[in-house]
Design a protein around this motif. Structure first.
Motif, PDB file in Angstrom:
ATOM      1  N   ASP A   1       0.836  -1.197   0.000  1.00  0.00           N
ATOM      2  CA  ASP A   1       0.000   0.000   0.000  1.00  0.00           C
ATOM      3  C   ASP A   1       0.876   1.254   0.000  1.00  0.00           C
ATOM      4  OD1 ASP A   1      -2.279  -1.493   0.082  1.00  0.00           O
ATOM      5  OD2 ASP A   1      -2.774  -1.063   2.184  1.00  0.00           O
ATOM      6  N   VAL A   2       0.542   2.161  -0.881  1.00  0.00           N
ATOM      7  CA  VAL A   2       1.178   3.480  -0.881  1.00  0.00           C
ATOM      8  C   VAL A   2       0.046   4.515  -0.824  1.00  0.00           C
ATOM      9  CG1 VAL A   2       2.553   5.159  -2.178  1.00  0.00           C
ATOM     10  CG2 VAL A   2       3.201   2.747  -2.184  1.00  0.00           C
ATOM     11  N   ARG A   3       0.054   5.301   0.239  1.00  0.00           N
ATOM     12  CA  ARG A   3      -0.987   6.312   0.401  1.00  0.00           C
ATOM     13  C   ARG A   3      -0.445   7.673  -0.027  1.00  0.00           C
ATOM     14  NH1 ARG A   3      -5.685   7.201   2.732  1.00  0.00           N
ATOM     15  NH2 ARG A   3      -5.921   5.180   3.751  1.00  0.00           N
ATOM     16  N   VAL A   4      -1.290   8.434  -0.696  1.00  0.00           N
ATOM     17  CA  VAL A   4      -0.947   9.815  -1.075  1.00  0.00           C
ATOM     18  C   VAL A   4      -2.019  10.733  -0.505  1.00  0.00           C
ATOM     19  CG1 VAL A   4      -0.520  11.439  -2.967  1.00  0.00           C
ATOM     20  CG2 VAL A   4       0.138   9.031  -3.221  1.00  0.00           C
ATOM     21  N   THR A   5      -1.572  11.751   0.231  1.00  0.00           N
ATOM     22  CA  THR A   5      -2.513  12.706   0.827  1.00  0.00           C
ATOM     23  C   THR A   5      -2.090  14.120   0.427  1.00  0.00           C
ATOM     24  OG1 THR A   5      -2.840  11.221   2.708  1.00  0.00           O
ATOM     25  CG2 THR A   5      -3.535  13.513   3.005  1.00  0.00           C
ATOM     26  N   ASN A   6      -3.087  14.938   0.139  1.00  0.00           N
ATOM     27  CA  ASN A   6      -2.860  16.336  -0.245  1.00  0.00           C
ATOM     28  C   ASN A   6      -3.472  17.206   0.867  1.00  0.00           C
ATOM     29  OD1 ASN A   6      -4.014  18.282  -3.186  1.00  0.00           O
ATOM     30  ND2 ASN A   6      -2.228  18.570  -1.918  1.00  0.00           N
TER      31      ASN A   6
ATOM     32  N   CYS B   1       1.190   2.789   6.582  1.00  0.00           N
ATOM     33  CA  CYS B   1       1.718   2.274   5.321  1.00  0.00           C
ATOM     34  C   CYS B   1       2.660   3.336   4.762  1.00  0.00           C
ATOM     35  CB  CYS B   1       0.593   1.943   4.326  1.00  0.00           C
ATOM     36  SG  CYS B   1      -0.366   3.364   3.786  1.00  0.00           S
ATOM     37  N   ILE B   2       3.248   3.072   3.631  1.00  0.00           N
ATOM     38  CA  ILE B   2       4.051   4.117   2.973  1.00  0.00           C
ATOM     39  C   ILE B   2       3.097   5.275   2.680  1.00  0.00           C
ATOM     40  CG2 ILE B   2       5.366   4.688   0.907  1.00  0.00           C
ATOM     41  CD1 ILE B   2       6.172   1.644   0.855  1.00  0.00           C
ATOM     42  N   HIS B   3       3.490   6.472   3.075  1.00  0.00           N
ATOM     43  CA  HIS B   3       2.534   7.587   3.010  1.00  0.00           C
ATOM     44  C   HIS B   3       3.260   8.858   2.578  1.00  0.00           C
ATOM     45  CE1 HIS B   3      -1.012   9.760   5.264  1.00  0.00           C
ATOM     46  NE2 HIS B   3      -0.848  10.187   4.027  1.00  0.00           N
ATOM     47  N   ILE B   4       2.900   9.342   1.393  1.00  0.00           N
ATOM     48  CA  ILE B   4       3.522  10.559   0.858  1.00  0.00           C
ATOM     49  C   ILE B   4       2.514  11.696   0.988  1.00  0.00           C
ATOM     50  CG2 ILE B   4       4.607  11.628  -1.156  1.00  0.00           C
ATOM     51  CD1 ILE B   4       6.072   9.068  -0.179  1.00  0.00           C
TER      52      ILE B   4
ATOM     53  N   GLY C   1       8.339  10.873  11.271  1.00  0.00           N
ATOM     54  CA  GLY C   1       8.279   9.490  11.760  1.00  0.00           C
ATOM     55  C   GLY C   1       6.902   8.863  11.610  1.00  0.00           C
ATOM     56  N   ARG C   2       5.905   9.686  11.301  1.00  0.00           N
ATOM     57  CA  ARG C   2       4.543   9.149  11.153  1.00  0.00           C
ATOM     58  C   ARG C   2       4.111   9.046   9.692  1.00  0.00           C
ATOM     59  NH1 ARG C   2       0.631  12.165  15.230  1.00  0.00           N
ATOM     60  NH2 ARG C   2       2.005  13.979  15.122  1.00  0.00           N
ATOM     61  N   VAL C   3       4.795   9.783   8.821  1.00  0.00           N
ATOM     62  CA  VAL C   3       4.548   9.636   7.376  1.00  0.00           C
ATOM     63  C   VAL C   3       5.912   9.493   6.686  1.00  0.00           C
ATOM     64  CG1 VAL C   3       2.388  10.949   7.410  1.00  0.00           C
ATOM     65  CG2 VAL C   3       4.540  12.138   6.931  1.00  0.00           C
ATOM     66  N   THR C   4       5.896   8.964   5.477  1.00  0.00           N
ATOM     67  CA  THR C   4       7.157   8.697   4.765  1.00  0.00           C
ATOM     68  C   THR C   4       7.796   9.985   4.252  1.00  0.00           C
ATOM     69  OG1 THR C   4       6.160   6.607   4.074  1.00  0.00           O
ATOM     70  CG2 THR C   4       8.161   7.314   2.895  1.00  0.00           C
TER      71      THR C   4
ATOM     72  N   GLU D   1      10.803  -0.565   2.939  1.00  0.00           N
ATOM     73  CA  GLU D   1       9.479  -1.185   2.870  1.00  0.00           C
ATOM     74  C   GLU D   1       9.066  -1.857   4.182  1.00  0.00           C
ATOM     75  OE1 GLU D   1       9.321  -3.630  -0.626  1.00  0.00           O
ATOM     76  OE2 GLU D   1       9.721  -1.930  -1.954  1.00  0.00           O
ATOM     77  N   LEU D   2       9.996  -2.035   5.113  1.00  0.00           N
ATOM     78  CA  LEU D   2       9.645  -2.638   6.402  1.00  0.00           C
ATOM     79  C   LEU D   2       9.194  -1.589   7.413  1.00  0.00           C
ATOM     80  CD1 LEU D   2      12.523  -5.277   6.749  1.00  0.00           C
ATOM     81  CD2 LEU D   2      10.139  -5.665   6.077  1.00  0.00           C
ATOM     82  N   THR D   3       9.850  -0.432   7.385  1.00  0.00           N
ATOM     83  CA  THR D   3       9.533   0.597   8.397  1.00  0.00           C
ATOM     84  C   THR D   3       8.650   1.709   7.842  1.00  0.00           C
ATOM     85  OG1 THR D   3      11.468   1.914   7.803  1.00  0.00           O
ATOM     86  CG2 THR D   3      11.770   0.223   9.505  1.00  0.00           C
ATOM     87  N   TYR D   4       8.504   1.767   6.510  1.00  0.00           N
ATOM     88  CA  TYR D   4       7.776   2.833   5.793  1.00  0.00           C
ATOM     89  C   TYR D   4       8.476   4.187   5.921  1.00  0.00           C
ATOM     90  CZ  TYR D   4       4.164  -0.745   6.485  1.00  0.00           C
ATOM     91  OH  TYR D   4       3.474  -1.933   6.551  1.00  0.00           O
TER      92      TYR D   4
END
Ligand SMILES: [Fe+2]
Ligand SMILES: [Fe+2]
Length: 259
Positions: free
Chosen positions: A109-114, A142-145, A165-168, A242-245
């Motif tokens: 999962d890769v999340r993208v937020t604006n 998850c991975i989060h940009i 530390g809470r988002v990528t 990919e393990l720690t995001y």
């Protein structure tokens, strides 16, 4: 995993710059997922449906927006069907579309937020930190940009450190001028105050310089785009554990694109 993020695409020159450079960058750097800010992609303000599809067909996996999300009002008619488009999550009076989306990339999962900032912005939005905090409580890690679309570098730094530390990644957009502060924050979040823009490098934030001078200095005419201008891209590569995001590297890409 390696993610490529393009700053604000301005007009046809910006669209063409991304269209021409993207396949080469993906091949050269082994990119897994591509994000681009499209808030200025259509005539410098907003995003038409056809330009949205052009970007997706060019290889962009997710388009983000900003304060110009509604500058082309036709977005009302296509945003709910646009699965690869994310508008600011903290808009006050707009409920169409989504402010965040999850994509499957190499089985992950890769999340993208604006998110939009508040300082020096004319669009009134909900508190970006509160909105993001509440949102993170409801979502699984998850991975989060995060594309943080804001004007003030200090507001962007505050946001980056708050969510470190809470988002990528927290990647700034909106000013169209890249800042020289790409780094990994102490908690593992990749950060840049502003990624910059894709478009005409010889104008004023992507617009033809004479038209901007005439408008601002003499109050005449309007901002124009020079469709024959040189093409520049401003982007960043984010390497993700990919393990720690968390991010392991952030690398800026600034270049003139040959026709
Ligand atoms: Fe912009
Ligand atoms: Fe903007």
């Amino acid at each position: 995993m390696r993610i490529l993020f393009f700053g604000d695409i301005v007009g046809k020159v910006g669209r063409d710059a991304v269209h021409l450079s993207l396949p080469k960058l993906v091949k050269k750097y082994g990119v897994d997922f591509v994000i681009a800010n499209g808030e200025n992609a259509s005539h410098g303000k907003g995003l038409t449906e056809s330009n949205y599809h052009f970007l997706i067909d060019s290889g962009v996996d997710c388009v983000t927006l900003g304060n110009h999300y509604h500058s082309k009002s036709q977005i009302d008619y296509y945003i709910d069907d646009a699965d690869y488009l994310v508008r600011p999550i903290n808009l006050k009076n707009y409920s169409l579309g989504e402010g965040s989306a999850v994509f499957t990339v190499n089985g992950m999962d890769v999340r993208v937020t604006n998110v939009m900032g508040q300082a020096f912005m004319s669009e009134e939005v909900e508190d970006p930190i509160k909105t993001m905090e509440e949102f993170l409580e409801e979502t699984k890690p998850c991975i989060h940009i995060v594309d943080f679309h804001a004007d003030s570098t200090s507001e962007k730094a505050i946001f980056g450190h708050f969510f470190d530390g809470r988002v990528t990644a927290v990647l700034g957009t909106h000013t169209h001028v890249a800042t020289n502060d790409c780094h990994i924050l102490e908690g593992g979040t990749a950060f840049q105050s502003d990624v910059g823009m894709c478009g005409d490098p010889d104008g004023v934030i992507g617009f033809e310089k004479e038209s901007v001078i005439n408008r601002i200095v003499y109050g005449e005419g309007r901002f124009e785009l020079n469709d024959k201008a040189r093409m520049m891209i401003n982007a960043v590569l984010i390497d993700v554990d990919e393990l720690t995001y968390k991010a392991t590297a952030i690398t800026p890409i600034v270049s003139i694109v040959e026709k």
